[in-house]
Each structure stands twice: as structure tokens, then as C-alpha cells.
Write a protein that holds these residues in place. Structure first.
Motif, PDB file in Angstrom:
ATOM      1  N   LEU A 147       3.540  -3.733  -4.158  1.00 29.07           N
ATOM      2  CA  LEU A 147       4.123  -3.305  -2.632  1.00 29.07           C
ATOM      3  C   LEU A 147       3.601  -1.803  -2.283  1.00 29.07           C
ATOM      4  O   LEU A 147       3.316  -1.727  -1.171  1.00 29.07           O
ATOM      5  CB  LEU A 147       5.489  -3.392  -2.685  1.00 29.07           C
ATOM      6  N   PHE A 148       3.502  -0.920  -3.134  1.00 32.80           N
ATOM      7  CA  PHE A 148       3.169   0.394  -2.657  1.00 32.80           C
ATOM      8  C   PHE A 148       1.819   0.334  -2.078  1.00 32.80           C
ATOM      9  O   PHE A 148       1.260   1.043  -1.301  1.00 32.80           O
ATOM     10  CB  PHE A 148       2.971   1.309  -3.855  1.00 32.80           C
ATOM     11  N   LEU A 149       0.737  -0.282  -2.895  1.00 36.31           N
ATOM     12  CA  LEU A 149      -0.767  -0.266  -2.251  1.00 36.31           C
ATOM     13  C   LEU A 149      -0.778  -0.995  -0.851  1.00 36.31           C
ATOM     14  O   LEU A 149      -1.302  -0.702   0.081  1.00 36.31           O
ATOM     15  CB  LEU A 149      -1.600  -1.033  -3.389  1.00 36.31           C
ATOM     16  N   CYS A 150       0.044  -2.040  -0.831  1.00 38.05           N
ATOM     17  CA  CYS A 150       0.113  -2.917   0.422  1.00 38.05           C
ATOM     18  C   CYS A 150       0.581  -2.189   1.556  1.00 38.05           C
ATOM     19  O   CYS A 150       0.183  -2.209   2.481  1.00 38.05           O
ATOM     20  CB  CYS A 150       0.850  -4.190  -0.043  1.00 38.05           C
TER      21      CYS A 150
ATOM     22  N   GLN B 289      -0.448   4.556 -12.112  1.00 37.96           N
ATOM     23  CA  GLN B 289      -0.759   2.869 -12.210  1.00 37.96           C
ATOM     24  C   GLN B 289      -1.746   2.446 -11.455  1.00 37.96           C
ATOM     25  O   GLN B 289      -1.520   2.602 -10.236  1.00 37.96           O
ATOM     26  CB  GLN B 289       0.756   2.223 -12.525  1.00 37.96           C
ATOM     27  N   SER B 290      -2.509   1.582 -12.010  1.00 40.19           N
ATOM     28  CA  SER B 290      -3.392   0.918 -11.001  1.00 40.19           C
ATOM     29  C   SER B 290      -3.068  -0.375 -10.557  1.00 40.19           C
ATOM     30  O   SER B 290      -2.062  -1.166 -11.054  1.00 40.19           O
ATOM     31  CB  SER B 290      -4.682   0.492 -11.968  1.00 40.19           C
ATOM     32  N   LEU B 291      -2.985  -0.536  -9.328  1.00 43.87           N
ATOM     33  CA  LEU B 291      -2.528  -1.381  -8.504  1.00 43.87           C
ATOM     34  C   LEU B 291      -3.734  -2.400  -7.842  1.00 43.87           C
ATOM     35  O   LEU B 291      -4.571  -1.855  -7.416  1.00 43.87           O
ATOM     36  CB  LEU B 291      -1.512  -0.946  -7.315  1.00 43.87           C
ATOM     37  N   VAL B 292      -3.074  -3.787  -7.425  1.00 50.97           N
ATOM     38  CA  VAL B 292      -4.211  -4.560  -7.003  1.00 50.97           C
ATOM     39  C   VAL B 292      -3.269  -5.306  -5.822  1.00 50.97           C
ATOM     40  O   VAL B 292      -2.277  -5.717  -6.083  1.00 50.97           O
ATOM     41  CB  VAL B 292      -4.777  -5.737  -7.825  1.00 50.97           C
ATOM     42  N   VAL B 293      -3.934  -5.498  -4.551  1.00 50.41           N
ATOM     43  CA  VAL B 293      -3.854  -6.308  -3.509  1.00 50.41           C
ATOM     44  C   VAL B 293      -4.692  -7.378  -3.121  1.00 50.41           C
ATOM     45  O   VAL B 293      -5.882  -6.972  -2.889  1.00 50.41           O
ATOM     46  CB  VAL B 293      -3.411  -5.452  -2.075  1.00 50.41           C
ATOM     47  N   LYS B 294      -4.382  -8.450  -2.700  1.00 49.44           N
ATOM     48  CA  LYS B 294      -5.286  -9.712  -2.577  1.00 49.44           C
ATOM     49  C   LYS B 294      -4.873 -10.348  -1.340  1.00 49.44           C
ATOM     50  O   LYS B 294      -3.546 -10.518  -1.214  1.00 49.44           O
ATOM     51  CB  LYS B 294      -5.857 -10.557  -3.586  1.00 49.44           C
TER      52      LYS B 294
END
Length: 198
Positions: free
Chosen positions: A185-188, A142-147
């Protein structure tokens, strides 16, 4: 023969005296009072100290961490519910002091941040956080985004495992408000672990 033994012993004494070491700890009670000294593996040439504060509703959790690092960036990141500061240095046991707690004093800059429903939330940047950051990655297909907000030094870091792209910009809300449906949360955690231990 005696010369060879003498040279060998001098070599051992010289290399043993120049091994690099840092303080090490991982504490969820807000202090690294029980830190120990660790000899760093080959290739690790910096010491790091980091403080991470996570806020979920009325519950706040603080983690202090110290250790050896291959490459380290002093700075600050703020993803809204998770904030982190790190301090890096390059002399033996130079990370005796805990990294400061993340600043709560807004500096006037605003950036978009994400939760598990969208990336249209905003966060007030604080302290040295003078950039907006956006990181994308793939976890479990899955594609994840953190900002959020970050200091320039954090933005200058270019390599994070499991993160495909990190972009930073300088204007208010310049990191876009596109929605996401996956949890971030995984990417963070990947970003935070990279900056804390590399």
C-alpha cells in the motif's frame, strides 16, 4: 523617469495577466462541486483532474482531486483494489470537469496484481489499460512491489519519487507472479500521489 515607470507598470500588468491557474479540490464524497481556483506556483504548467476508487471487501471509497501539476499523464491505472483515472491539460482552468470514473468494462487483457500476501493474483484490465505494470520501491528499508494494469501514457512516465523502477509490458500476465511478503500500500500510494499531483 516616466518611461521607466510606464515600462515597469506594463511589465507588472503583463505578468499578472499571464499567471497560470487551475481548479483545485480534494473530495472524498465523489464530486468536486466546491472547487476553487488556485494560482499555480512557478514551474507548474498543467492542470490535472483525477478520480481514485478503492475497494476493500464490500466498502468502496471514491476520491476526486484537482490541482496544478508540473508534469501530468492522462490515463488509467488498476491495481485490483485501487483504480485511478487522470485527465491533464495545459490551459488556464482547463480542469473544470471531473476526471471520469475508472472503467469497469473489461478489455480482454489480464495482468498480475499484488495484495499484502502475494503477487499471484490477477486483475482484468479495463478501458484504455493496454499494458501490465510492475513498480518496485523501498519504504522503511523494505522492498515493495506493486503490479496491475495501466494505459500506455502512464507507462511512459519515468520518474516517481520513492519508486526505484517502473516496467511495463504488453502481453497478458507479462508482469510476473513472484510472491512478496510486505504490504504494497505504501508504494501504491506513492505512485497514485505522483500521478495525481505532479
Amino acid at each position: 523617469m516616466d518611461l521607466q515607470i510606464s515600462v515597469f507598470l506594463l511589465f507588472i500588468l503583463f505578468t499578472a495577466g499571464h499567471s497560470f491557474s487551475c481548479y483545485e479540490c480534494m473530495n472524498t464524497e465523489g464530486s468536486c462541486a466546491g472547487q476553487t481556483v488556485k494560482t499555480c506556483p512557478s514551474g507548474y504548467s498543467q492542470c490535472e483532474s483525477a478520480t481514485v476508487v478503492a475497494q476493500a471487501g464490500d466498502i468502496t471509497s471514491k476520491v476526486k482531486a484537482k490541482g496544478c501539476a508540473v508534469a501530468c499523464q492522462s490515463g488509467s491505472m488498476n491495481f485490483g483494489i485501487v483504480k485511478m483515472t487522470s485527465s491533464c491539460c495545459n490551459t488556464n482552468q482547463c480542469n473544470a470537469q471531473d476526471a471520469p470514473d475508472p472503467s469497469n468494462i473489461p478489455n480482454g487483457k489480464k495482468c498480475f496484481s499484488c495484495d499484502d500476501k502475494s503477487c499471484s493474483n490477477t486483475v482484468d484490465c479495463s478501458g484504455p489499460e493496454d499494458r501490465c505494470i510492475k513498480a518496485t520501491g523501498t519504504f522503511g528499508g523494505q522492498s515493495l512491489v506493486v503490479k496491475g494494469c495501466a494505459s500506455k501514457s502512464i507507462c511512459d512516465a519515468t520518474s516517481v519519487s520513492s519508486v526505484e523502477a517502473i516496467t511495463c509490458c504488453e502481453g497478458n500476465l507479462c508482469n510476473g507472479a513472484q510472491s512478496v511478503t510486505q504490504s504494497f500500500l505504501f508504494l501504491c500510494c506513492s505512485l497514485l500521489s505522483y500521478f495525481m499531483m505532479h
